[in-house]
Motif scaffolding. Structure first.
Motif, mmCIF file in Angstrom:
data_model
loop_
_atom_site.group_PDB
_atom_site.id
_atom_site.type_symbol
_atom_site.label_atom_id
_atom_site.label_comp_id
_atom_site.label_asym_id
_atom_site.label_seq_id
_atom_site.Cartn_x
_atom_site.Cartn_y
_atom_site.Cartn_z
ATOM 1 N N TYR A 246 0.855 -1.185 0.000
ATOM 2 C CA TYR A 246 0.000 0.000 0.000
ATOM 3 C C TYR A 246 0.895 1.241 0.000
ATOM 4 C CZ TYR A 246 -3.264 -3.506 1.789
ATOM 5 O OH TYR A 246 -4.016 -4.645 1.966
ATOM 6 N N LEU A 247 0.601 2.180 -0.885
ATOM 7 C CA LEU A 247 1.328 3.451 -0.939
ATOM 8 C C LEU A 247 0.357 4.547 -0.527
ATOM 9 C CD1 LEU A 247 3.694 5.291 -1.616
ATOM 10 C CD2 LEU A 247 3.026 5.170 -4.032
ATOM 11 N N CYS A 248 0.686 5.222 0.571
ATOM 12 C CA CYS A 248 -0.191 6.241 1.154
ATOM 13 C C CYS A 248 0.539 7.584 1.176
ATOM 14 C CB CYS A 248 -0.598 5.850 2.569
ATOM 15 S SG CYS A 248 -1.274 4.171 2.700
ATOM 16 N N LEU A 249 -0.115 8.640 0.708
ATOM 17 C CA LEU A 249 0.492 9.969 0.656
ATOM 18 C C LEU A 249 -0.259 10.923 1.569
ATOM 19 C CD1 LEU A 249 1.239 10.400 -3.158
ATOM 20 C CD2 LEU A 249 2.686 9.432 -1.362
ATOM 21 N N PHE A 250 0.502 11.761 2.285
ATOM 22 C CA PHE A 250 -0.098 12.759 3.166
ATOM 23 C C PHE A 250 -0.820 13.821 2.331
ATOM 24 C CE2 PHE A 250 3.598 11.384 5.863
ATOM 25 C CZ PHE A 250 2.822 10.670 6.760
ATOM 26 N N GLU A 251 -1.901 14.345 2.908
ATOM 27 C CA GLU A 251 -2.751 15.260 2.155
ATOM 28 C C GLU A 251 -3.285 16.339 3.081
ATOM 29 O OE1 GLU A 251 -5.613 14.120 -1.400
ATOM 30 O OE2 GLU A 251 -6.623 13.830 0.513
ATOM 31 N N ASP A 252 -3.413 17.569 2.552
ATOM 32 C CA ASP A 252 -4.064 18.653 3.293
ATOM 33 C C ASP A 252 -5.084 19.314 2.375
ATOM 34 O OD1 ASP A 252 -2.590 20.247 1.556
ATOM 35 O OD2 ASP A 252 -1.093 20.803 3.049
ATOM 36 N N GLU A 253 -5.557 20.499 2.763
ATOM 37 C CA GLU A 253 -6.622 21.147 1.998
ATOM 38 C C GLU A 253 -6.178 21.557 0.591
ATOM 39 O OE1 GLU A 253 -4.458 24.182 4.485
ATOM 40 O OE2 GLU A 253 -5.350 22.185 4.786
ATOM 41 N N ASN A 254 -4.859 21.618 0.368
ATOM 42 C CA ASN A 254 -4.346 22.013 -0.941
ATOM 43 C C ASN A 254 -3.966 20.828 -1.823
ATOM 44 O OD1 ASN A 254 -4.474 24.834 -0.313
ATOM 45 N ND2 ASN A 254 -2.633 24.566 0.942
ATOM 46 N N LEU B 119 8.320 7.709 3.781
ATOM 47 C CA LEU B 119 8.910 8.094 2.491
ATOM 48 C C LEU B 119 9.283 9.565 2.567
ATOM 49 C CD1 LEU B 119 6.247 6.366 0.213
ATOM 50 C CD2 LEU B 119 8.529 5.495 0.775
ATOM 51 N N HIS B 120 10.566 9.853 2.529
ATOM 52 C CA HIS B 120 10.994 11.243 2.671
ATOM 53 C C HIS B 120 12.299 11.476 1.936
ATOM 54 C CE1 HIS B 120 13.997 9.843 5.594
ATOM 55 N NE2 HIS B 120 13.029 9.123 6.138
ATOM 56 N N GLN B 121 12.521 12.725 1.577
ATOM 57 C CA GLN B 121 13.777 13.184 0.998
ATOM 58 C C GLN B 121 14.006 14.602 1.487
ATOM 59 O OE1 GLN B 121 16.226 11.873 -1.364
ATOM 60 N NE2 GLN B 121 15.338 10.007 -0.510
ATOM 61 N N ARG B 122 15.199 14.830 2.036
ATOM 62 C CA ARG B 122 15.513 16.151 2.599
ATOM 63 C C ARG B 122 14.429 16.560 3.599
ATOM 64 N NH1 ARG B 122 20.730 17.448 2.667
ATOM 65 N NH2 ARG B 122 21.729 16.775 0.747
ATOM 66 N N GLU B 123 13.867 17.775 3.444
ATOM 67 C CA GLU B 123 12.905 18.256 4.437
ATOM 68 C C GLU B 123 11.489 17.765 4.162
ATOM 69 O OE1 GLU B 123 15.071 20.268 2.831
ATOM 70 O OE2 GLU B 123 16.483 20.469 4.498
ATOM 71 N N SER B 124 11.280 17.072 3.060
ATOM 72 C CA SER B 124 9.929 16.675 2.668
ATOM 73 C C SER B 124 9.631 15.233 3.094
ATOM 74 C CB SER B 124 9.774 16.791 1.146
ATOM 75 O OG SER B 124 9.997 18.122 0.708
ATOM 76 N N THR B 125 8.463 15.051 3.688
ATOM 77 C CA THR B 125 7.966 13.711 3.999
ATOM 78 C C THR B 125 6.669 13.532 3.219
ATOM 79 O OG1 THR B 125 8.934 13.800 6.217
ATOM 80 C CG2 THR B 125 7.245 12.138 5.818
ATOM 81 N N PHE B 126 6.672 12.612 2.262
ATOM 82 C CA PHE B 126 5.574 12.498 1.305
ATOM 83 C C PHE B 126 4.468 11.561 1.784
ATOM 84 C CE2 PHE B 126 9.583 13.174 -0.966
ATOM 85 C CZ PHE B 126 9.317 14.400 -1.553
ATOM 86 N N GLY B 127 4.827 10.542 2.525
ATOM 87 C CA GLY B 127 3.846 9.554 2.947
ATOM 88 C C GLY B 127 4.546 8.333 3.507
ATOM 89 N N TYR B 128 3.976 7.172 3.274
ATOM 90 C CA TYR B 128 4.565 5.949 3.797
ATOM 91 C C TYR B 128 4.070 4.757 2.979
ATOM 92 C CZ TYR B 128 0.019 5.736 6.205
ATOM 93 O OH TYR B 128 -1.318 5.718 6.498
ATOM 94 N N THR B 129 4.841 3.685 3.054
ATOM 95 C CA THR B 129 4.388 2.428 2.467
ATOM 96 C C THR B 129 4.044 1.468 3.598
ATOM 97 O OG1 THR B 129 6.624 1.476 2.360
ATOM 98 C CG2 THR B 129 5.841 2.682 0.418
ATOM 99 N N VAL B 130 3.122 0.571 3.297
ATOM 100 C CA VAL B 130 2.769 -0.508 4.207
ATOM 101 C C VAL B 130 2.904 -1.812 3.417
ATOM 102 C CG1 VAL B 130 1.036 -1.465 5.752
ATOM 103 C CG2 VAL B 130 1.126 1.003 5.364
ATOM 104 N N MET B 131 3.695 -2.732 3.946
ATOM 105 C CA MET B 131 3.885 -4.020 3.281
ATOM 106 C C MET B 131 3.500 -5.155 4.221
ATOM 107 S SD MET B 131 7.587 -3.617 1.438
ATOM 108 C CE MET B 131 8.003 -2.191 0.431
#
Length: 642
Positions: free
Chosen positions: A361-369, A422-434
């Motif tokens: 499962y690939l899950c990405l963080f989300e906000d109002e934008n 899942l992150h690179q530098r200052e950005s954290t995009f989400g996470y995987t679940v296996m």
């Protein structure tokens, strides 16, 4: 956590590729399944001596993990030996966790704990060297200063030497890394070029340092145990460094983890029954002394054991080579992804390279934008693989405290999930679940696999930002800054896109030309900002309020406007003028000055050979006549007021 059928245990540990971590996963999975728990593994990747931004970002796991929703936690604090990690872990445990906690292999904690009795475990090994072999020049390679296990073993060394009245050699103690790094420095400290200083034996605080030091001895043309005896601690089966078998002390990891899981289950059941909290329990397990070749002795099945290790090592090497190739192509394909959907498609194409993976499962963080680059309460599931079958891009939004939406639920069996940020530098995009196949545990291959996904997400994010910037600049070049509607270039660009098609279909259209009344007088009386600019924006707002969907509006500089309305006849043109004038009438009720405009409407049936320029020219002619009429009307109205 994703099901009301079972309680959930969270397991926290750093790295997945060492002997202890592999055993920990196997035992906890087996016992959780037997006890009826779901289990989530919150893994981090980090090395004490690495100066790495990626490792530092892994601390985000402690903020991400929804520990408030867990029914129990099993944690291996000593695996977090990177600066700041242990502190972040303990802060999470102390300030956010309300459920039972059991710690494994760490004697410093205030919670329930199971660990090896370091005060006694190494003593049989020291006695063997001092009493059975009769060695007196014995040195000790400790881990980094402050490491609790190393300090306990070092203290035993000092006590055993003192008990036998054996003086410490000048080069008695060297502080290493608890890892293979720095073996060259340890060799120089203990051995070097002066053979007179050489000890008879070097006792290492763990096997990794011992194996590395053995290799360093061989690299300098000497042998173990012929020139120097080297021993370790932990009984790590690390054949990649093994030229000879290592005399060491084994820890009962299986017993340790089984005891810990039993303690955790007892605590969870007690909480469920509403029983009062009992004092914390600490269980100390004995070590097991393993006599092998590195001290000059030989175990009973050493040759067969060494043969099996070498065979297993060769199989591991072949697997590593295959994975390197698959990871290379996975990286190439994934970094060519242009959408989140194409990331899912690449995962499915490369599924054959991950034979032990059952669910993904690939899950990405989300906000109002939209998709965010930080940990947020909301998450969107954008890739789903279950039982190795393509479940597509669900686009399900859910709260991250659930880790996964309900589609991941298997009510009929306990599940074991591995979580990776899942992150690179200052950005954290989400996470995987296996979820892996039964009995399988993740290797560093899976860690690298997640890092490749992180890089692809960063590339995709950068691509989207560039596209958004380009679109912003493109729109600014075709948009009137003051009013927000198109300028002449934008108007013509929008019309050109569909003009030929509309002519071919003989569409009936309306082209209106508008001209603001008395702009100079308004500017002279009220100023540009409070007067003229406001009037110009009011005309634009009136146009937008009156124009139907699909209309194209533009300001042509100064006080002139155009409006193109497709599929429009006389009735549509009349309806536009009525709504336009009604908007201005409402505005003028409370305005300091009157805003009005001349409007010329031209109706066309488009056809082959008719150009946009011809239509604009005819519309302007109608506007000119309308302006003359309106100006005369306004002049007459002013005279009547006198």
């Amino acid at each position: 956590m994703i099901t009301n059928q079972r309680k959930t245990i969270g397991v926290f540990m750093n790295r997945a590729d060492t002997d202890f971590q592999a055993i920990a996963q196997q035992i906890t999975q087996k016992m959780a399944r037997k006890m009826g728990y779901d289990v989530f593994y919150f893994f981090t990747v980090g090395y004490r001596d690495s100066v790495n931004h990626y490792d530092e970002q892994e601390k985000g796991m402690f903020a991400f993990a929804p520990v408030e929703k867990l029914d129990g936690i099993l944690v291996m604090p000593d695996s977090y030996d990177m600066p700041g990690f242990r502190e972040a872990l303990l802060d999470m445990l102390e300030n956010r966790v309300k459920c039972p906690i059991v710690c494994v292999r760490d004697s410093r904690i205030q919670y329930d704990g199971v660990y090896t009795n370091d005060n006694d475990a190494i003593r049989p090994l020291l006695a063997h060297l001092m009493d059975d072999h009769g060695y007196r020049k014995i040195c000790f390679q400790a881990g980094y200063e402050g490491h609790p296990d190393s300090e306990a073993r070092l203290l035993c060394y000092r006590e055993e030497m003192e008990k036998r009245n054996i003086p410490l050699p000048p080069n008695a103690i060297y502080y290493g890394s608890m890892w293979t790094k720095g073996a060259d420095l340890a060799y120089d400290y203990f051995l070097g070029d002066d053979r007179e200083r050489w000890p008879e034996a070097i006792v290492c605080a763990n096997d990794y340092m011992a194996y590395a030091l053995i290799e360093e001895v061989f690299a300098h043309g000497y042998s173990v145990p012929e020139d120097v005896v080297i021993t370790g601690f932990d009984n790590v089966q690390n054949v990649s460094l093994s030229r000879i078998t290592l005399t060491t002390v084994g820890q009962d990891y299986t017993g340790m983890l089984e005891t810990a899981m039993q303690m955790l289950d007892q605590r969870i059941q007690a909480v469920s029954r509403g029983e009062s909290i009992l004092p914390h329990r600490h269980v100390k397990l004995p070590g097991s002394f393993q006599i092998r070749h590195s001290c000059g002795c030989k175990g009973p099945d050493e040759e067969e054991d060494q043969y099996l290790k070498i065979r297993n090592f060769n199989q591991t090497l072949r697997g590593i080579r295959q994975r390197e190739v698959s990871q290379t192509y996975f990286c190439i394909e994934l970094n060519a992804a242009e959408t989140y959907e194409s990331i899912h498609e690449t995962v499915m194409r490369k599924l054959g390279d991950t034979p032990t993976m059952r669910d993904f499962y690939l899950c990405l963080f989300e906000d109002e934008n939209g998709f965010a680059e930080k940990i947020t309460p909301d998450v969107r599931l954008i890739s789903c693989v279950q039982d190795r079958k393509d479940c597509g891009v669900p686009n399900i939004r859910f709260n991250r405290e659930c880790i996964l939406p309900s589609i991941a639920e298997r009510a009929d069996e306990p599940q074991a999930f591995y979580i990776h940020l899942l992150h690179q530098r200052e950005s954290t995009f989400g996470y995987t679940v296996m979820q892996l196949q039964d009995g399988e545990t993740p290797s560093m291959f899976y860690m690298h696999w997640n890092i490749i996904i992180s890089i692809a997400l960063r590339n995709l994010s950068s691509q989207f930002k560039l596209e958004a910037l380009y679109e912003e600049r493109r729109r600014s070049s075709i948009t009137d800054v003051l009013t927000g509607i198109y300028n002449r270039r934008g108007f013509e660009e929008q019309l050109n896109e569909h003009w030929k098609q509309m002519c071919a279909e003989h569409k009936k259209v309306c082209l209106l030309s508008l001209d603001l009344d008395n702009l100079k007088a308004i500017n002279d009386t009220y100023g540009h900002q409070a007067g003229g600019d406001l009037a110009l924006k009011t005309i634009a707002n009136a146009i937008l309020a009156a124009a139907p969907e699909g209309a194209i509006s533009a300001r042509f500089g100064g006080d002139e406007y155009w409006v193109f309305i497709p599929d429009c006849g006389e009735e549509g043109a009349r309806h536009f003028r009525e709504k336009f004038e009604a908007y201005l009438k409402d505005f003028n009720k409370t305005a300091r000055f009157t805003v009005g405009a001349s409007v010329g409407a031209a109706l066309f049936e488009l056809g082959e050979g008719l150009t946009m320029g011809q239509c604009i020219h005819e519309s302007d002619e109608i506007l000119y006549q309308e302006k003359k009429r309106r100006h005369a009307e306004l002049k007459q109205h002013a005279m009547n007021l006198k």
